[in-house]
Scaffold this motif. Structure first.
Motif, mmCIF file in Angstrom:
data_model
loop_
_atom_site.group_PDB
_atom_site.id
_atom_site.type_symbol
_atom_site.label_atom_id
_atom_site.label_comp_id
_atom_site.label_asym_id
_atom_site.label_seq_id
_atom_site.Cartn_x
_atom_site.Cartn_y
_atom_site.Cartn_z
ATOM 1 N N SER C 46 2.496 0.872 2.872
ATOM 2 C CA SER C 46 1.418 1.844 2.676
ATOM 3 C C SER C 46 0.611 2.011 3.962
ATOM 4 O O SER C 46 0.253 3.116 4.347
ATOM 5 N N LEU C 49 2.123 4.208 6.748
ATOM 6 C CA LEU C 49 2.017 5.668 6.669
ATOM 7 C C LEU C 49 1.041 6.186 7.711
ATOM 8 O O LEU C 49 1.256 7.219 8.320
ATOM 9 N N THR C 180 7.949 7.078 2.075
ATOM 10 C CA THR C 180 7.959 6.976 3.530
ATOM 11 C C THR C 180 9.208 7.649 4.101
ATOM 12 O O THR C 180 9.133 8.398 5.076
ATOM 13 N N ILE C 183 8.741 11.371 3.798
ATOM 14 C CA ILE C 183 7.779 11.912 4.761
ATOM 15 C C ILE C 183 8.361 11.908 6.175
ATOM 16 O O ILE C 183 8.209 12.861 6.929
ATOM 17 N N SER C 184 9.061 10.803 6.510
ATOM 18 C CA SER C 184 9.552 10.690 7.875
ATOM 19 C C SER C 184 10.565 11.787 8.186
ATOM 20 O O SER C 184 10.769 12.140 9.330
ATOM 21 N N GLY C 189 6.116 14.437 8.905
ATOM 22 C CA GLY C 189 6.530 13.265 9.677
ATOM 23 C C GLY C 189 6.690 13.590 11.148
ATOM 24 O O GLY C 189 6.204 12.858 12.006
ATOM 25 N N ALA C 216 -1.924 11.733 5.815
ATOM 26 C CA ALA C 216 -1.293 10.412 5.877
ATOM 27 C C ALA C 216 -2.280 9.336 5.463
ATOM 28 O O ALA C 216 -1.962 8.412 4.707
ATOM 29 N N SER C 220 -1.913 6.837 2.351
ATOM 30 C CA SER C 220 -1.911 5.410 2.663
ATOM 31 C C SER C 220 -2.972 4.672 1.845
ATOM 32 O O SER C 220 -2.705 3.634 1.246
#
Lengths: 415, 294, 338
Positions: C46, C49, C180, C183-184, C189, C216, C220
């Motif tokens: 978390s 992020l 994650t 998002i990446s 990302g 983000a 997070s």
């Protein structure tokens, strides 16, 4: 984002899984010793008291084993298994789980910090393992209807009750009349817990509260608090301090020439063996409430303390005496249970009536638990720091029956 | 009113010493652009050195000032050279390598716990000729060890500022602080400068140790208490600024001392953080900070 | 077998092992250690992020753990709301606080940002320690909150055995790992990565770096707070110094940096290395010489940073890559020959 992340994650998971599987294979514990799990703060901010408790237990267990161990169990020896709580409840809980499940301890003891003892006893309760708490003063530890928690020392509310009894008794005895009172305490759970009860009792006894001041126990400078104390100018100052702040407070009060009529501390930092060493002659006159004192009028107390001092280089404290006595309470229960079965040990602990033996160097008359597991007889003494033979010494002054013969308390300490 | 003036005097004395504990931190940041998380531990090493020196030889605490800082300088010089320099070399292209934070934190754990293993967890104080002595100034009371601490802190700050301006080494430090690459091109050995900066920062922690020992106590994790406060001070004063450290220290000392006359002293801590954040948002460079650093 | 198949099947195997582990590890002690391991892996993921992808180093995340724990516990104790609902409320609250903190702090760089997050977290902790009750809400100052033992049930978020806790935290971990990963590979990302390394350049290209960072941060903080509720229900007791102190914040950052900041696997690898190290050095060494275990812990931190400053993920990934290429190439070569 990085294409090989997934892969490395895998490798690691696999390796870790394998490792854990290997590590988790059952450990066989089949020796004759009775294992006692012991969670104490051995590193971190409370490490010094943790080590004191550890050494007191060690000495008791050595004595018990040297005297033939637990006879009803065929001379089984006691074995202490230590774990470091770092004063952190999470670690305390994890270690309690480990001691119970992996080390297969038969009993638990510890943990000094109320914040650690509270959740750790909950773990033991869940597993049905008896937990003997020497000191951890928060009331609620023995007020949750648990069956397996036994506390040897007095609890918060008894400490505060006795502080006010002391003040009343001494005023009657010396014919003084004290009116104003100040509370100065560390803002942890211990200090704020005490302060809450002080307020009630001060009101009941008709004192005027002129200062009610929590301070952070990590303070680097307590002059601001002492300056406040100086302008409030109370007759009585009540203190709850940890080791470092007790030293700082006492020295700063001397420096700022603050001289209240009575300074009454609550053990902890003021009872630390290093306190007098670090304050020297600035501590004279301070009253301190403790579980025990070296001059306590009990058979064997002097000898036990001499032995301990020779072994570890410092005097026993109230907290370490409770830890020491707890080992004898456990031995006594095991002897009567004639079994290491937790349920039987628990029954034996619940029916404890210990009033003889080496454990009775404690300041009170015996150990006997009420239905919540609180020692009914647990009591406290109040000492005064006095100059005896040119050196600061702690002299028992209250209750009057325990007062050191020939000593007249200086009350008020500053006129 | 008496109490407020008394609190002000005390705040100035304590504040200057807080400034002294932050001085080494700000110097190291100014030159190396990293926060030294082990700074509190270096202070602890300084305090223990002063403690043992005074305890074992019985010399006057201020004579220790001649011995402890040079020893600490050597200690810091080689600590940087052996432990921290390799990280800088590995991360040459990064301006503020985060890994240095971890390494200095590792140093902090090692130092604190080594001293726990060596000396035990107990609190130690040493009785010196000036411990618990105070002088009266009308209705006000000045603690002698704190007052001399104040004088030494101010002198140390002035001394360091002069050193940075007037000496060749000081100028090399400043050149590196301003522009690492340019300084390199001018023939200044960047890593040697780092060693010196770290050594000086550690030596100042040694001075602070000598100043604190007559009225304070030492134990293995004593540095943590001063650490967070030093972080706040250096940001308030401006990271890297030498007079800023003293001024930041004075601000913190005064808030702590004076504000607590009007409220519970536990609240002053919260107020310090609040003021810190306000300054950070209004003027991130602090009192004397460098724009390029934030 | 293609590379993709290999990756997928190994990932499936890892998940299978993770879910099946309690069949082998029955000792509550090890289960507890595993739960804490996943708990830290989850927290660090978390954190990652924002701490990993947004290119800043927050050192005050414990405050969001605190917000989660306090919100759900106060709602349960005073209003009888299930911790599950309280957990979501706490998450939203933490996201809000995170954005409020993020707005001004994301302007700052490097050390300033670091120290600023420390100050925020410590400031909030000190306030919590000073407040007994906030309006009708009982915070209980430094004494913290105790959750009484209740009838074990899913709704009460209390269980007799460790098993449910294990699966809850494992599910949470997989969830946040998947997020994650998602998002990446998304636009956000890439924007974050660009903004983290070269904020000026990214802004010049028209990327709204600030908004990406705030998003983000909100995510997070939301997930971090969920862990707070989990912790509260697992321990049934918490207090500000233990839960909101800097120790926890630092440990999260250590795990990330040792594992590899800004990588998906980094937090998990970091937790796999540091947690057992932490637990076992304490278990086996603290009895011998107090402090020795922390000296060793500190030395390992230093050594990893000296030799693998980018964390352990990169070299491990490279090793896996090499191995995978061998495995995938061999059958292909055979296929070609036939």
């Amino acid at each position: 984002m990085k294409s090989h992340d997934k892969g490395s994650l895998l490798t690691c998971c696999l390796a870790a899984a394998l490792g854990l599987v290997l590590a988790a294979s059952p450990v066989l514990a089949a020796d004759k010793a009775v294992k006692i799990g012991n969670v104490e703060p051995l590193s971190g901010p409370s490490a010094s008291v943790g080590v004191q408790g550890k050494q007191a237990r060690e000495m008791a267990v050595e004595e018990i084993n040297a005297a033939g161990g637990i006879k009803s169990l065929g001379g089984a020896k006691l074995e202490l298994v230590y774990a470091d709580s770092k004063s952190d409840p999470t670690v305390g809980v994890t270690e309690t789980e480990r001691l119970i499940n992996t080390e297969k301890v038969n009993l638990m003891t510890g943990c000094w910090n109320s914040a650690v003892t509270y959740p750790a006893t909950q773990v033991a309760e869940r597993y049905g393992i008896p937990f003997v708490v020497p000191v951890a003063v928060r009331d609620t530890i023995t007020e949750r209807g648990f069956k397996n928690v036994f506390r040897v020392a007095a609890k918060d509310s008894w400490w505060v009750r006795d502080q006010f009894r002391f003040l009343k008794d001494m005023q009657e005895e010396t014919g003084t009349k004290l009116k104003t009172i100040a509370f100065v305490f560390e803002n942890g759970d211990w200090g704020t817990g005490f302060a809450e009860k002080w307020r009630e009792l001060a009101k009941k006894d008709g004192y005027e509260v002129v200062l009610d001041e929590p301070y952070p126990s990590t303070a680097t400078d307590l002059t601001p608090v002492v300056t406040k104390l100086k302008s409030a100018n109370p007759d009585i100052v009540m203190l709850v301090s940890n080791a470092a702040d007790a030293i700082l407070l006492t020295n700063t009060m001397a420096e700022m020439q603050v001289k209240p009529k009575v300074v009454l501390a609550s053990g902890g930092g003021h009872a630390d063996p290093k306190f007098l060493e670090n304050t020297g002659d600035t501590a004279y006159g301070i009253f301190d409430e403790v579980e025990w004192n070296t001059d306590v009028n009990k058979p064997g107390a002097k000898e036990t303390n001499a032995k301990f001092k020779k072994k570890y280089g410092y005097d026993l404290t109230g907290e370490s005496v409770d830890a020491y006595a707890s080992m004898y309470v456990i031995a006594d229960a095991l002897e009567r249970a004639a079994s290491t079965d937790p349920a039987k040990v628990r029954e034996a602990l619940a029916s404890t009536k210990l009033s003889t033996g080496p454990a009775m160097i404690v300041s009170y008359d015996g150990v006997e638990f009420d239905k919540d597991g609180q020692n009914k007889n647990a009591g406290i003494v109040i000492v005064q720091v006095a100059k005896i033979d040119g050196k600061p010494q702690r002299v028992t002054v209250w209750p009057k029956s325990a007062r050191r013969a020939g000593y007249t308390p200086v009350f008020p300490a500053n006129k | 009113m008496t109490a407020v003036i008394q609190a002000t005097l005390n705040g100035i004395m304590m504040g200057s010493m807080y400034g002294l504990t932050a001085l080494g931190l700000t110097l190291i940041f100014g030159v190396m652009k990293v926060i030294n998380f082990a700074h509190g531990s270096l202070l602890m090493v300084g305090m223990f050195s002063a403690y043992w020196l005074i305890k074992l030889t019985g010399i006057h605490p201020y004579l220790a000032l001649l011995i402890v800082p040079p020893v600490l300088y050597v200690f810091g010089y080689y600590l940087q050279d052996v432990v921290i320099k390799p990280v800088f070399k590995a991360e040459r292209q990064t301006r503020e390598p985060a890994t240095v934070i971890i390494v200095t934190t590792g140093v902090w754990y090692v130092l604190d716990n080594l001293s726990l293993m060596l000396f035990g967890a107990e609190y130690r104080t040493v009785r010196t000729a000036i411990s618990n002595k105070s002088m009266a100034l009308g209705p006000y009371i000045l603690s002698i060890p704190k007052f001399s601490g104040f004088v030494i802190a101010v002198l140390a700050t002035i001394g360091l500022a002069l050193f940075m301006r007037k000496t060749k080494i000081g100028m090399a430090l400043r050149a590196t602080a301003l522009d690492r690459e340019a300084a390199n091109l001018m023939g200044i050995d960047q890593y040697k400068v780092y060693n010196i900066a770290f050594g000086l920062g550690t030596a100042i922690a040694g001075i602070a140790g000598c100043v604190l020992i007559p009225f304070y106590y030492v134990y293995p994790s004593v540095g943590v208490v001063f650490d967070i406060r030093a972080f706040i001070i250096v940001v308030l004063g401006g990271l890297g600024s030498i007079p800023g450290a003293l001024l930041g220290g004075l601000v913190i000392g005064l808030i702590e001392s004076v504000f607590s006359q009007f409220m519970a002293s536990t609240w002053t801590e919260a107020i310090i953080y609040a003021i810190f954040l306000i300054i950070l948002f209004v003027k991130p460079s602090g009192f004397f900070g460098n724009k390029q650093d934030w | 077998m293609s590379r993709k198949q290999l990756d997928t099947s190994l990932l499936g195997l890892a998940a299978l092992i993770a879910f099946g582990l309690p069949l082998v590890v029955t000792s509550p002690t090890y289960l507890q250690i595993l739960i804490l391991l996943f708990f830290y892996a989850y927290l660090t993921t978390s954190w990652n992020l924002v701490g990993g992808f947004a290119g800043v180093l927050p050192l005050g995340h414990s405050v969001f753990v605190g917000i989660g724990a306090y919100t759900s516990t106060i709602l349960t104790l005073q209003y009888g709301v299930s911790p599950w609902i309280g957990m979501l409320v706490g998450g939203l609250l933490a996201a809000l606080v995170g954005v409020i903190i993020g707005l001004p702090t994301f302007r700052l760089r490097g050390a300033y940002f670091c120290l600023c997050t420390i100050a925020f977290a410590e400031g909030i902790r000190v306030m919590v320690e000073n407040i007994d009750s906030l309006g009708p809400l009982k915070i209980n100052g430094p004494r913290g909150l105790l959750i009484p033992l209740k009838e074990p049930s899913f709704w009460h978020y209390q269980f007799m055995s460790k098993l449910p806790y294990y699966y809850i935290i494992l599910t949470l971990l997989i969830l946040v790992l998947a997020l994650t990963w998602f998002i990446s590979r998304s636009k956000i990302g890439y924007y974050l990565a660009a903004g983290g390394e070269e904020p000026e350049a990214a802004t010049a290209l028209g990327v709204n770096v600030a908004n990406c960072k705030l998003l983000a941060m909100a995510l997070s903080c939301f997930f971090t707070a969920l862990a707070g509720t989990f912790y509260a229900q697992l321990m049934l007791y918490f207090y500000p110094k233990g839960l909101m102190g800097l120790d926890l914040s630092f440990e999260i950052a250590f795990i990330a940096l040792i594992g590899g900041r800004g990588t998906i696997a980094g937090p998990v690898i970091g937790a796999l290395v540091l947690r057992p190290l932490n637990e076992f050095t304490r278990i086996y060494l603290s009895d011998m010489l107090p402090g020795l275990h922390l000296v060793i812990f500190g030395l390992i931190l230093i050594l990893v940073m000296l030799y693998k400053p980018q964390g352990l993920t990169a070299p491990l990934a490279a090793a896996y890559d090499k191995l995978a290429r061998k495995i995938t190439r061999a059958p292909n070569a055979k296929g070609a020959a036939a």
